[in-house]
Design an enzyme around this catalytic site. Structure first.
Site, PDB file in Angstrom:
ATOM      1  N   GLY A  75      53.118  63.971  57.628  1.00 33.57           N
ATOM      2  CA  GLY A  75      53.257  65.367  58.050  1.00 33.57           C
ATOM      3  C   GLY A  75      52.399  66.302  57.218  1.00 33.57           C
ATOM      4  O   GLY A  75      51.605  65.854  56.383  1.00 33.57           O
ATOM      5  N   PHE A  76      52.589  67.571  57.435  1.00 28.86           N
ATOM      6  CA  PHE A  76      51.794  68.595  56.755  1.00 28.86           C
ATOM      7  C   PHE A  76      51.992  68.534  55.231  1.00 28.86           C
ATOM      8  O   PHE A  76      51.076  68.163  54.481  1.00 28.86           O
ATOM      9  CB  PHE A  76      52.158  69.962  57.359  1.00 28.86           C
TER      10      PHE A  76
ATOM     11  N   ASN B  51      57.490  58.689  61.782  1.00 26.47           N
ATOM     12  CA  ASN B  51      57.541  58.176  63.168  1.00 26.47           C
ATOM     13  C   ASN B  51      56.442  58.807  64.020  1.00 26.47           C
ATOM     14  O   ASN B  51      56.345  58.554  65.206  1.00 26.47           O
ATOM     15  CB  ASN B  51      58.921  58.393  63.795  1.00 26.47           C
TER      16      ASN B  51
ATOM     17  N   THR C 207      55.848  64.463  64.918  1.00 31.13           N
ATOM     18  CA  THR C 207      55.092  65.697  64.650  1.00 31.13           C
ATOM     19  C   THR C 207      54.048  65.477  63.560  1.00 31.13           C
ATOM     20  O   THR C 207      53.119  66.254  63.432  1.00 31.13           O
ATOM     21  CB  THR C 207      56.022  66.867  64.245  1.00 31.13           C
TER      22      THR C 207
ATOM     23  N   TYR D  34      64.257  49.910  55.793  1.00 35.36           N
ATOM     24  CA  TYR D  34      64.115  48.745  54.916  1.00 35.36           C
ATOM     25  C   TYR D  34      62.798  48.830  54.158  1.00 35.36           C
ATOM     26  O   TYR D  34      61.736  48.986  54.748  1.00 35.36           O
ATOM     27  CB  TYR D  34      64.154  47.431  55.715  1.00 35.36           C
TER      28      TYR D  34
ATOM     29  N   ASN E 266      70.236  57.715  55.616  1.00 34.88           N
ATOM     30  CA  ASN E 266      69.462  56.486  55.402  1.00 34.88           C
ATOM     31  C   ASN E 266      68.572  56.597  54.159  1.00 34.88           C
ATOM     32  O   ASN E 266      68.458  55.657  53.378  1.00 34.88           O
ATOM     33  CB  ASN E 266      68.608  56.173  56.635  1.00 34.88           C
TER      34      ASN E 266
ATOM     35  N   GLY F 161      70.622  56.302  51.194  1.00 37.66           N
ATOM     36  CA  GLY F 161      71.059  54.907  51.083  1.00 37.66           C
ATOM     37  C   GLY F 161      70.008  54.055  50.379  1.00 37.66           C
ATOM     38  O   GLY F 161      70.338  53.218  49.524  1.00 37.66           O
TER      39      GLY F 161
ATOM     40  N   ALA G 133      63.746  67.652  50.654  1.00 31.54           N
ATOM     41  CA  ALA G 133      63.008  68.850  51.038  1.00 31.54           C
ATOM     42  C   ALA G 133      63.930  69.670  51.927  1.00 31.54           C
ATOM     43  O   ALA G 133      64.081  69.405  53.112  1.00 31.54           O
ATOM     44  CB  ALA G 133      61.732  68.471  51.787  1.00 31.54           C
TER      45      ALA G 133
ATOM     46  N   TYR H 285      68.712  73.308  63.203  1.00 32.58           N
ATOM     47  CA  TYR H 285      67.882  73.056  62.014  1.00 32.58           C
ATOM     48  C   TYR H 285      68.640  73.459  60.752  1.00 32.58           C
ATOM     49  O   TYR H 285      68.772  72.678  59.808  1.00 32.58           O
ATOM     50  CB  TYR H 285      66.570  73.836  62.126  1.00 32.58           C
TER      51      TYR H 285
END
Ligand code: UDP
Length: 317
Positions: free
Chosen positions: A10-11, A32, A35, A62, A99, A102, A114, A145
Site C-alpha cells: 500500500g501507500f 491482498n 487497494t 501463516y 490474525n 495472533g 496503524a 472505518y
C-alpha cells in the site's frame, strides 16, 4: 530484525518496506492487492532481504520462521473505499487485526497497529490529544472505518494486557505523498489530478472543514521511532499545520501552476456524512517520547507528490 508488514504494497506500507530495508532489516510484505499495488514494491523484486506474500489478512496468516515485529497497516483508509466496501473494512479492522496479533503472539514479536485520527470521529476537542475518547457515530456510514479501528485498538490493548504482547498504537492523521492512488477519492489525489488535467477542483460543501497534512517520509520516520520506543499508549502522528480545504485547493493551484477553477460541490451520496469539521493533531506526546516532529514543508511535500502524479497521468494517458 525480521519484520512482517501487512498492507506492505500500500501507500504507507510500501514506503515503510523501503525504510526498513534501508535500515538493514529483513521485510516480508503481505497484501491482498485490493487497494495496494505491486507497482509500489516492484523495485524491491529480487532484493535478498525482501519477500512479498499475496494474502488477505482476514484469513489465517501463516509465516514460516521467526518474526521480531509485526506492523499491521492493512486497511481501506480512503472514505470512498470504505463506503464502497463497508463489510470488508470492518473485517480487516477486526478479523485482520486479530490474525495479525495472533502471529505476533505466536512468534513473540512486537506488534504495531496503524490506527487513525478517525478514532476521534468529528472531534469536540481541538486539537486532538491522545486522551480524548472521540465523537464517533457508530451507525453512520463512516462508522465502519472508525469503529473497526477503535475495535483494533481495543483488541491490541487486550493482547497487551492479557497475553503480554509488546504493542504500539500509532494514530495516523492525513498522510500524503507518492504512491497514493490517483483514483482513491481522497482530497490530495483528487485535487492534484484535477489540477493537472485542467478540471475544476471539487471542494465539497463550502470548503471550511480543516485538515492537517503530513508527508509520507515524516510519517514513516514517526512509525519507525514508535516501533523502537517503549511507548505502549497511543501516539498521534501527523503534521499540526492545519488549514481549510479551500485553502488547500488554492495551495494545489499555486504549486501546480494550474488554471483550473474551484468548484463548490455538494455531494448527494454519503461521502460527506459525518465528515469531521476540524482535525489537527496535538503531537506533544510524539515530540516528548519519540523526539519526533514533521520536517517536510507542505510546499516541498506537495512538489514531490505533484511530480509523481504528473508522471502517472502521462503514463496512463
Ligand atoms: N474533500 C473535498 N473534495 C474532494 C475530496 C475530499 O472537498 O474531492 C474534502 C472531504 O470532504 C474532507 C477533506 O477534503 O473534508 C479530506 O478528505 P479525505 O477524503 O482526503 O480524507 P478524510 O480526512 O476525510 O479521511
Amino acid at each position: 530484525m525480521r519484520i512482517l508488514i501487512t498492507g506492505g504494497a500500500g501507500f504507507i506500507g510500501s514506503h515503510l518496506c523501503d525504510r526498513l530495508l534501508a535500515d538493514g532489516h529483513e521485510v516480508i510484505a503481505m497484501d491482498n492487492l485490493s487497494t495496494g499495488s505491486v507497482e509500489n514494491i516492484a523495485h524491491l523484486a529480487g532484493h535478498e532481504r525482501f519477500r512479498f506474500i499475496k494474502h488477505d489478512v482476514t484469513h489465517y496468516i501463516y509465516i514460516a520462521g521467526p518474526l521480531d515485529a509485526v506492523l499491521h497497516l492493512a486497511s481501506l483508509p480512503s472514505p470512498v473505499d470504505y463506503l464502497n466496501y463497508p463489510i470488508q473494512t470492518l473485517k480487516v479492522g477486526a478479523l485482520g487485526t486479530h490474525n495479525a496479533l495472533g502471529v505476533a503472539l505466536a512468534k513473540g514479536a512486537r506488534f504495531l497497529l496503524a490506527s487513525t485520527s478517525e478514532v476521534y470521529g468529528d472531534p469536540l476537542v481541538h486539537p486532538q490529544t491522545e486522551d480524548y475518547w472521540g465523537n464517533v457515530n457508530p451507525v453512520g456510514p463512516r462508522g465502519v472505518y472508525d469503529e473497526s479501528k477503535r475495535f483494533a485498538e481495543a483488541l491490541t490493548m487486550a493482547y497487551h494486557r492479557y497475553h503480554g504482547v509488546d504493542t504500539r498504537i500509532a494514530r495516523i492523521f492525513n498522510c500524503y505523498g507518492p504512491r497514493m492512488r490517483l483514483d482513491d477519492g481522497r482530497v490530495v489525489p483528487n485535487f492534484i489530478g484535477q489540477a493537472l488535467r485542467g478540471e475544476p477542483l471539487t471542494v465539497y460543501d463550502d470548503g471550511s472543514r480543516t485538515r492537517s497534512f503530513c508527508y509520507v517520509s515524516d510519517m514513516v520516520d514517526g512509525l519507525v521511532r514508535l516501533l523502537f520506543s517503549d511507548e505502549v499508549r497511543p501516539v498521534n502522528l501527523g503534521n499540526p499545520q492545519e488549514m481549510t480545504i479551500l485553502e488547500f485547493a488554492q495551495k494545489i493551484l499555486e504549486i501546480t501552476g494550474s488554471r483550473s477553477e474551484i468548484a463548490f460541490v455538494r455531494p448527494t451520496d454519503d461521502r460527506t456524512r459525518d465528515d469531521p469539521q476540524r482535525r489537527c493533531p496535538d503531537i506533544t506526546r510524539a515530540r516528548t517520547v519519540l523526539g519526533w516532529e514533521p520536517k517536510v514543508s507542505l510546499e516541498e511535500g506537495l512538489r514531490e507528490t505533484v511530480a509523481y502524479f504528473r508522471n502517472k497521468i502521462i503514463v496512463q494517458g
